[in-house]
Design a protein around this motif. Structure first.
Motif, PDB file in Angstrom:
ATOM      1  N   THR A 244       0.847  -1.202   0.000  1.00  0.00           N
ATOM      2  CA  THR A 244       0.000   0.000   0.000  1.00  0.00           C
ATOM      3  C   THR A 244       0.878   1.246   0.000  1.00  0.00           C
ATOM      4  O   THR A 244       0.661   2.178  -0.788  1.00  0.00           O
ATOM      5  CB  THR A 244      -0.920   0.009   1.234  1.00  0.00           C
ATOM      6  N   ARG A 245       1.878   1.256   0.883  1.00  0.00           N
ATOM      7  CA  ARG A 245       2.777   2.421   0.917  1.00  0.00           C
ATOM      8  C   ARG A 245       3.603   2.516  -0.362  1.00  0.00           C
ATOM      9  O   ARG A 245       3.830   3.597  -0.888  1.00  0.00           O
ATOM     10  CB  ARG A 245       3.714   2.322   2.125  1.00  0.00           C
ATOM     11  N   TYR A 246       4.026   1.362  -0.876  1.00  0.00           N
ATOM     12  CA  TYR A 246       4.814   1.360  -2.114  1.00  0.00           C
ATOM     13  C   TYR A 246       4.007   1.957  -3.268  1.00  0.00           C
ATOM     14  O   TYR A 246       4.499   2.808  -4.023  1.00  0.00           O
ATOM     15  CB  TYR A 246       5.231  -0.075  -2.451  1.00  0.00           C
ATOM     16  N   ALA A 247       2.754   1.513  -3.395  1.00  0.00           N
ATOM     17  CA  ALA A 247       1.917   1.987  -4.512  1.00  0.00           C
ATOM     18  C   ALA A 247       1.670   3.490  -4.417  1.00  0.00           C
ATOM     19  O   ALA A 247       1.585   4.176  -5.436  1.00  0.00           O
ATOM     20  CB  ALA A 247       0.592   1.230  -4.524  1.00  0.00           C
ATOM     21  N   PHE A 251       2.769   5.084  -8.137  1.00  0.00           N
ATOM     22  CA  PHE A 251       1.705   5.211  -9.134  1.00  0.00           C
ATOM     23  C   PHE A 251       0.972   6.531  -8.944  1.00  0.00           C
ATOM     24  O   PHE A 251       1.025   7.142  -7.882  1.00  0.00           O
ATOM     25  CB  PHE A 251       0.703   4.048  -9.007  1.00  0.00           C
ATOM     26  N   LEU A 252       0.288   6.937 -10.016  1.00  0.00           N
ATOM     27  CA  LEU A 252      -0.501   8.162  -9.941  1.00  0.00           C
ATOM     28  C   LEU A 252      -1.838   7.870  -9.272  1.00  0.00           C
ATOM     29  O   LEU A 252      -2.361   6.755  -9.339  1.00  0.00           O
ATOM     30  CB  LEU A 252      -0.748   8.722 -11.347  1.00  0.00           C
ATOM     31  N   SER A 253      -2.407   8.904  -8.660  1.00  0.00           N
ATOM     32  CA  SER A 253      -3.696   8.738  -7.997  1.00  0.00           C
ATOM     33  C   SER A 253      -4.779   8.426  -9.031  1.00  0.00           C
ATOM     34  O   SER A 253      -4.912   9.136 -10.026  1.00  0.00           O
ATOM     35  CB  SER A 253      -4.061  10.020  -7.248  1.00  0.00           C
ATOM     36  N   PRO A 254      -5.579   7.375  -8.808  1.00  0.00           N
ATOM     37  CA  PRO A 254      -6.630   7.053  -9.782  1.00  0.00           C
ATOM     38  C   PRO A 254      -7.795   8.034  -9.732  1.00  0.00           C
ATOM     39  O   PRO A 254      -8.664   8.016 -10.600  1.00  0.00           O
ATOM     40  CB  PRO A 254      -7.090   5.658  -9.348  1.00  0.00           C
ATOM     41  N   VAL A 297      -4.478   6.912 -17.044  1.00  0.00           N
ATOM     42  CA  VAL A 297      -4.377   5.527 -17.511  1.00  0.00           C
ATOM     43  C   VAL A 297      -3.689   4.749 -16.388  1.00  0.00           C
ATOM     44  O   VAL A 297      -2.567   5.057 -16.012  1.00  0.00           O
ATOM     45  CB  VAL A 297      -3.547   5.430 -18.812  1.00  0.00           C
ATOM     46  N   MET A 298      -4.375   3.756 -15.868  1.00  0.00           N
ATOM     47  CA  MET A 298      -3.820   3.024 -14.732  1.00  0.00           C
ATOM     48  C   MET A 298      -2.597   2.214 -15.137  1.00  0.00           C
ATOM     49  O   MET A 298      -2.606   1.533 -16.164  1.00  0.00           O
ATOM     50  CB  MET A 298      -4.878   2.097 -14.139  1.00  0.00           C
ATOM     51  N   ASP A 299      -1.551   2.323 -14.338  1.00  0.00           N
ATOM     52  CA  ASP A 299      -0.339   1.545 -14.576  1.00  0.00           C
ATOM     53  C   ASP A 299      -0.682   0.050 -14.471  1.00  0.00           C
ATOM     54  O   ASP A 299      -1.396  -0.363 -13.560  1.00  0.00           O
ATOM     55  CB  ASP A 299       0.708   1.923 -13.510  1.00  0.00           C
ATOM     56  N   PRO A 645       2.324  10.784  -5.955  1.00  0.00           N
ATOM     57  CA  PRO A 645       3.268  11.652  -6.680  1.00  0.00           C
ATOM     58  C   PRO A 645       2.548  12.491  -7.736  1.00  0.00           C
ATOM     59  O   PRO A 645       1.502  12.094  -8.256  1.00  0.00           O
ATOM     60  CB  PRO A 645       4.227  10.651  -7.335  1.00  0.00           C
ATOM     61  N   GLU A 646       3.111  13.648  -8.044  1.00  0.00           N
ATOM     62  CA  GLU A 646       2.544  14.504  -9.098  1.00  0.00           C
ATOM     63  C   GLU A 646       2.803  13.900 -10.477  1.00  0.00           C
ATOM     64  O   GLU A 646       1.942  13.906 -11.350  1.00  0.00           O
ATOM     65  CB  GLU A 646       3.167  15.909  -9.019  1.00  0.00           C
ATOM     66  N   GLU A 647       4.029  13.413 -10.657  1.00  0.00           N
ATOM     67  CA  GLU A 647       4.404  12.770 -11.921  1.00  0.00           C
ATOM     68  C   GLU A 647       4.688  11.296 -11.645  1.00  0.00           C
ATOM     69  O   GLU A 647       5.258  10.956 -10.624  1.00  0.00           O
ATOM     70  CB  GLU A 647       5.668  13.430 -12.506  1.00  0.00           C
ATOM     71  N   ALA A 648       4.301  10.450 -12.577  1.00  0.00           N
ATOM     72  CA  ALA A 648       4.508   9.010 -12.386  1.00  0.00           C
ATOM     73  C   ALA A 648       5.999   8.682 -12.450  1.00  0.00           C
ATOM     74  O   ALA A 648       6.675   9.044 -13.419  1.00  0.00           O
ATOM     75  CB  ALA A 648       3.760   8.228 -13.453  1.00  0.00           C
ATOM     76  N   PRO A 649       6.556   8.002 -11.435  1.00  0.00           N
ATOM     77  CA  PRO A 649       7.962   7.560 -11.523  1.00  0.00           C
ATOM     78  C   PRO A 649       8.135   6.552 -12.662  1.00  0.00           C
ATOM     79  O   PRO A 649       7.156   6.006 -13.181  1.00  0.00           O
ATOM     80  CB  PRO A 649       8.208   6.898 -10.163  1.00  0.00           C
ATOM     81  N   ASP A 650       9.384   6.329 -13.017  1.00  0.00           N
ATOM     82  CA  ASP A 650       9.693   5.447 -14.148  1.00  0.00           C
ATOM     83  C   ASP A 650       9.211   4.019 -13.868  1.00  0.00           C
ATOM     84  O   ASP A 650       9.673   3.386 -12.922  1.00  0.00           O
ATOM     85  CB  ASP A 650      11.206   5.459 -14.383  1.00  0.00           C
ATOM     86  N   PRO A 651       8.278   3.481 -14.685  1.00  0.00           N
ATOM     87  CA  PRO A 651       7.791   2.117 -14.419  1.00  0.00           C
ATOM     88  C   PRO A 651       8.795   1.027 -14.787  1.00  0.00           C
ATOM     89  O   PRO A 651       8.649  -0.114 -14.378  1.00  0.00           O
ATOM     90  CB  PRO A 651       6.532   2.013 -15.302  1.00  0.00           C
TER      91      PRO A 651
END
Length: 1081
Positions: A244-247, A251-254, A297-299, A645-651
């Motif tokens: 939960t904390r990792y996500a 990831f961006l907020s849905p 768009v959900m990761d 996060p405001e911007e999605a980190p590198d997947p």
């Protein structure tokens, strides 16, 4: 792992010197008169050479420990047997030592060499026990030995020993935090472990030692998600909490782009994997459409976590269910959070301790996501057998769930609760009535009248609590309730509860102009009893005197001076200070007087009405399910839930490198990533290109593949892990446009040869309405079973349509022509493939036909990664289902992205909630590679939005899937005259009517737009209407046939009004929300 001290040690575990101890277990041996002779028989048994006697003695000692007896004096006798040859004795010795090693450290140190030898024992239980004892000796001098032992155990062949090593890590860290760097290396090694036994323990060690090192989780994220279902329950809770904390950091907020999605309803919610590969044309189109931010768009990794935790809602462990519930609440899109409600309601049948924790969390959730629990309102009704704290929490939830639809039911429940013998509960109920009156204006007067009736109750506590709540309600509309204030004034003689008396005095003082005759008399009575009153009442008497002096000084001047004189000599310094302050303020002296000019403003200033809020309103900043949330205070060791996060980190950090032979080249990499690794036909060359069959395509693969070798180690991995690694690799590597162009040319040639037709002649079969975007990615020969047909429209129409689509985002494109297509249709994409080379973008084309207007677009049922090449989508067709008119017709779209045929597609035996039933589609005998088919099934949802859960089965696999309908799909249109509409509407009033005000945007003022938006959300038919600004729609629920009547009064000025009349109140309430959301976008 060191055990906690025995519970019974302090109470009766050992007798004092000279006192007889009455032992009830065989180990105590009866009555002993002196302490030094205790357990002599056990010591003798441990000193013998017979293993059988030693084993019997150890069994007795362990039984004593289990019962809470103190056996620490046996430590010297037991520790001598640590080198015993008998395995069973040795195991029990280690159990004893784990319990007492921390207390008897000096003696334990003498046997440390034996423990070290035990680490090399052939028996895995002995090795693990030795490490456990070693880590229980809390002496800094042996830290290097412990570190060495943990490192060796982390590489042990036995997963049980590796698990014990993970348990030892936090113990060593708490003993010597300087070892952190070395321990992190061990944790990193253990995190890569693929066994479920180790996963939970190492994540716990990670959380204890280095929770900030989120980079250690990246490579293991997908593995942990896939292993989660098989980990033990304790480990599941720990892993879910960590993920939960990792996500929240990765990831961006849905929910961040919900307002954006409301403005662009035609934009698909979930993008496809080809979004990254779009050409410049589609990017520009998207930019102009959404200048602020791209649609959410959900990761895929975010979706993986949600998908893999969902089955755990059915766990037998309340802790696991609660952990999944908090994960969904914190991470899932709003539309998907509802699945946790049923699981949490199920936990309410458990023990009262579990109920308490669950209700605390439900109370917090119900403030933000009220609609989630509304269908389960009756589950929160209070039983007479519930403990008080459970009653009060249920009351809190009922108050949070109260709305204009269900408030009559809730208030009837509250009336019953007031008769309870539990006074705390009755007081909480009265406060709940006050909150309902505050939140729902329509019932304010009803609640106020009910509370006034309670003032005649015989129970003083009920009367007192009612007075306090009435005081708060009267502040909202004081002018209208002068009679109630008079009634309260008469109660001052009878009510003795200080808080209630103080509330009445404050009301009379604050609104003394409404009761000018009664207020001075109340002050007279209170002045007589001033010295006997409680402090809180005295302060309000002083306030009342001051206010009456300022508004009616003729009658009350002497009374005020008398009250202030009494207060001046009171024992309480607060009252003395208040009296001096008030006297100077209202009776100015000759020297001062600057403040006295403003005395009226100070005492009689207009005061805002109090806001009655839930005590759980601000608790959601703590992570749900945590101790901090339960206590509403930060507990030791609590880790804050990070912000999105405001911007999605590198997947790509989560991608795991795989051997070269598992990779595919060019576009085929994406199409074949679900292919089973170990299929018999892997080496054969099929109609679909692969890296194995075409050396040319292999040379064009990603440069990374040359650095990796197809090692044999990966053959031991599970199939699900391989698929996840393939998925990561495919997203990591992208090929250039030039290489893509070459592969497209090859595909066009192959398809043309396989079909036996030229693309110039345009005789290739086109796609039907059931075509999905996935099927357009997959090429191959089309195999046609006897039970399915192909359609071949003229090619002259296809080409221009295809060119037009190529410049747009395919997910948003809906051609204007409406043409129903038979569900029994197989589709081919060869023509789309041929035209692909003419497009400006790099995305494949999907020539599609539009089925009759459908509110909800195509939704994913089974992702091709989870389905091992089988991708399944579904749509609600809004056509009558031929098998049963009470069923919703659902089109299921299958496509095979693998390189082997999928055989025997059918629905397994479903486990459905009560009332829900399924009409299965006929079995699909075979689905060739690259082939797509559409089947029709009927589902009777029983007029509820509960999900229908069933299994999709092939000859080799079973996939658990779920279809949840929007409320608008549970009905069918009805066509009636205006008079019939009004007549039926007149029958459905009161609680069957839901009304909502809304402001229509300028873009939603035309007839066409309003009708389109309403019919998209709900399957209703339009009813003719004489008024130009009024719209009427009618329908019936499919199962019960209950009428659903919708009226929209779109006035040119002011707010529009939406009214829905239906016997099904829940459907009406949910439909109002959906329609309002659609119209205000």
């Amino acid at each position: 792992m060191s055990a906690a001290p025995a519970y019974g040690e302090d109470k009766g575990g050992s007798a004092g010197p000279g006192e007889p101890e009455y032992g009830h277990d065989p180990a105590s041996g009866g009555i002993f008169s002196s302490d030094y002779k205790r357990h002599d028989d056990l010591k003798e048994m441990l000193d013998t050479n017979k293993d059988s006697l030693k084993l019997e003695a150890m069994k007795r000692i362990v039984a004593m420990i289990a019962r809470g007896k103190n056996a620490s004096d046996l430590f010297p006798a037991v520790v001598k047997n640590v080198a015993c040859k008998n395995i069973e004795v040795k195991k029990l010795v280690y159990v004893y030592l784990v319990r007492y090693a921390e207390e008897q450290q000096d003696l334990a140190l003498l046997s440390i060499s034996t423990f070290q030898r035990g680490l090399k024992d052939p028996n895995q239980l002995i090795r693990a026990s030795a490490l456990r004892v070693l880590s229980s000796i809390r002496v800094p001098i042996i830290v290097p030995i412990m570190m060495l032992a943990i490192k060796e155990a982390a590489s042990d062949m036995s997963p049980y020993v590796r698990k014990t090593a993970a348990h030892a890590i936090p113990k060593l860290y708490s003993l010597d935090s300087d070892q952190k760097d070395q321990l992190i290396e061990v944790i990193e090694k253990l995190l890569a472990d693929k066994t479920t036994l180790v996963a939970g323990s190492v994540v716990m060690a990670f959380e204890e030692v280095c929770p900030e090192r989120i980079d250690l989780i990246h490579k293991n994220y997908r593995k942990l998600c896939n292993l989660l279902i098989d980990v033990e329950e304790w480990g599941q809770v720990v892993i879910i909490s960590m993920l939960t904390r990792y996500a929240r950091t990765q990831f961006l907020s849905p929910t961040q782009n919900e307002s954006l999605l409301e403005e662009n309803p035609e934009k698909a919610f979930y993008g496809s994997e080809e979004d990254e590969a779009k050409g410049p044309g589609s990017e520009e189109a998207a930019t102009t459409a959404l200048p602020a931010r791209k649609p959410y768009v959900m990761d895929p990794d975010h979706r993986l976590l949600l998908r893999n935790t969902k089955p755990l809602l059915q766990s037998r462990s309340a802790a696991v269910v609660m952990a999944v519930a908090q994960l969904y609440f914190h991470l899932a899109p709003k539309a998907e959070v509802g699945v946790i409600a049923k699981a949490l309601v199920r936990l309410l049948r458990s023990h009262s301790e579990v109920q308490y924790v669950v209700l605390q969390n439900v109370a917090t959730m119900s403030i933000k996501r009220r609609g989630m629990f509304e269908p389960y309102l009756k589950s929160f009704y209070i039983r007479s057998t519930d403990p008080t704290q459970i009653k009060i929490l249920k009351l809190e939830v009922l108050t949070n769930l109260a709305n204009e639809t269900n408030i009559p039911t809730v208030l009837r429940e509250f009336q019953t609760y007031i008769r309870s013998m539990d006074k705390d509960f009755v007081a909480a109920t009265i406060q709940a009535i006050g909150r309902c009156a505050t939140n729902i204006g329509r019932v304010r007067d009803t609640c106020l009248n009910g509370l006034v009736q309670l003032l005649s109750n015989r129970d003083e506590l009920v009367v007192a609590e009612s007075v306090v709540v009435i005081k708060k309600l009267l502040q909202m509309q004081p002018a209208q309730h002068g009679e109630i204030i008079k009634h309260l004034a008469k109660l001052t003689d009878n009510i003795q509860v200080p808080m209630a008396r103080a509330s009445i005095l404050w009301l009379i003082g604050e609104y003394c102009e409404h009761v000018p005759k009664i207020a001075p008399d109340v002050l007279r009575k209170m002045a007589k009893s001033f010295t006997a009153e409680e402090d809180i009442v005295k302060l309000q008497v002083i306030n009342l005197a001051a206010k009456l002096y300022l508004t009616n000084s003729k009658q009350t001047k002497l009374l005020t001076q008398y009250v202030l004189s009494l207060a001046k000599y009171d024992q309480n310094y607060d009252i003395r200070d208040r009296a001096r302050f008030t006297r100077q303020l209202i009776v100015p002296s000759e020297q001062g007087g600057a403040l006295s000019r403003h005395a009226k403003k100070l005492f009689l200033a207009p005061k805002p009405a109090p806001v009655l809020e839930s005590s759980f309103k601000d608790r959601d900043h703590f992570q749900l399910g945590s101790l901090s949330h339960l206590l509403n205070a930060k507990a030791t060791g609590y880790q804050e839930l990070p912000d999105w996060p405001e911007e999605a980190p590198d997947p790509s950090v989560r991608n795991v490198e795989v051997p070269e032979w598992t990779k595919c080249s060019n576009r085929e990499k994406r199409k074949e990533k679900e292919k089973p690794f170990y299929s018999d036909s892997e080496g054969e060359s099929g109609p679909t290109e692969s890296a194995d069959s075409d050396p040319g395509s292999e040379s064009a693969s990603d440069s990374k593949s040359s650095d990796q070798s197809g090692s044999e180690e990966s053959s031991s991995e599970s199939e699900s892990e391989d698929q996840e690694e393939e998925k990561g690799e495919s997203s990591e590597s992208e090929q250039s446009e030039e290489e893509g162009g070459k592969s497209k040319m090859k595909k066009r040639k192959k398809v043309a040869e396989g079909q036996g037709s030229s693309s110039d002649e345009g005789s290739g079969p086109s796609s039907s309405s059931s075509e999905s975007e996935r099927t357009s990615e997959t090429e191959g020969e089309q195999m046609e079973p006897a039970s399915w047909r192909k359609k071949t429209p003229p090619s002259g129409k296809s080409a221009p349509v295809a060119k037009e689509i190529s410049l747009l985002d395919l997910e948003d494109f809906t051609p204007p022509s409406v043409q129903p297509v038979s569900p029994s249709t197989i589709v081919s994409t060869s023509l789309a493939t041929d035209l692909e080379g003419l497009t400006l973008t790099d995305s494949p084309l999907v020539p599609s036909l539009l089925s009759p207007v459908s509110g909800v677009g195509r939704q994913e049922l089974l992702h091709r990664v989870a389905g091992e090449g089988l991708a399944v989508d579904y749509t609600f067709s809004r056509q009558p289902f031929s098998g049963d008119p009470h069923m919703v017709s659902v089109h299921i779209h299958f496509s095979n992205s693998s390189d082997t045929p999928i055989k025997g597609l059918h629905v397994g035996t479903p486990k459905l909630p009560a009332g829900i039933s399924i009409q299965e589609f006929p079995e699909i005998e075979s689905l060739a590679p690259g082939e797509s088919v559409t089947a029709v099934m009927g589902i009777n949802f029983c007029d509820s939005t509960q999900a229908a859960n069933f299994q999709l089965c092939t000859q080799t696999r079973q996939f658990y899937v779920s279809i949840q309908p929007p409320v608008g799909e549970l009905m069918a249109p009805v066509f009636m005259s205006e008079n019939d509409f009004k007549k039926e509407q007149g029958k459905l009033t009161g609680m069957s009517e839901v009304t909502e005000k809304l402001t229509l945007p300028d873009t939603c003022r035309s007839d066409h737009i309003v009708v389109q938006k309403v019919t998209t959300i709900a399957n209703l038919g339009r009813v003719p209407c004489g008024a130009s600004d009024e719209y009427r729609f009618a329908g019936r629920t499919l199962t019960s046939g209950s009428l659903v009547l919708l009226t929209l009064d779109a006035r040119p000025t002011g707010a529009a009004q939406l009214t829905i009349n239906s016997e099904k109140m829940v459907i009406g309430t949910m439909l109002v929300k959906d329609v309002v959301q659609a119209l205000t976008q």
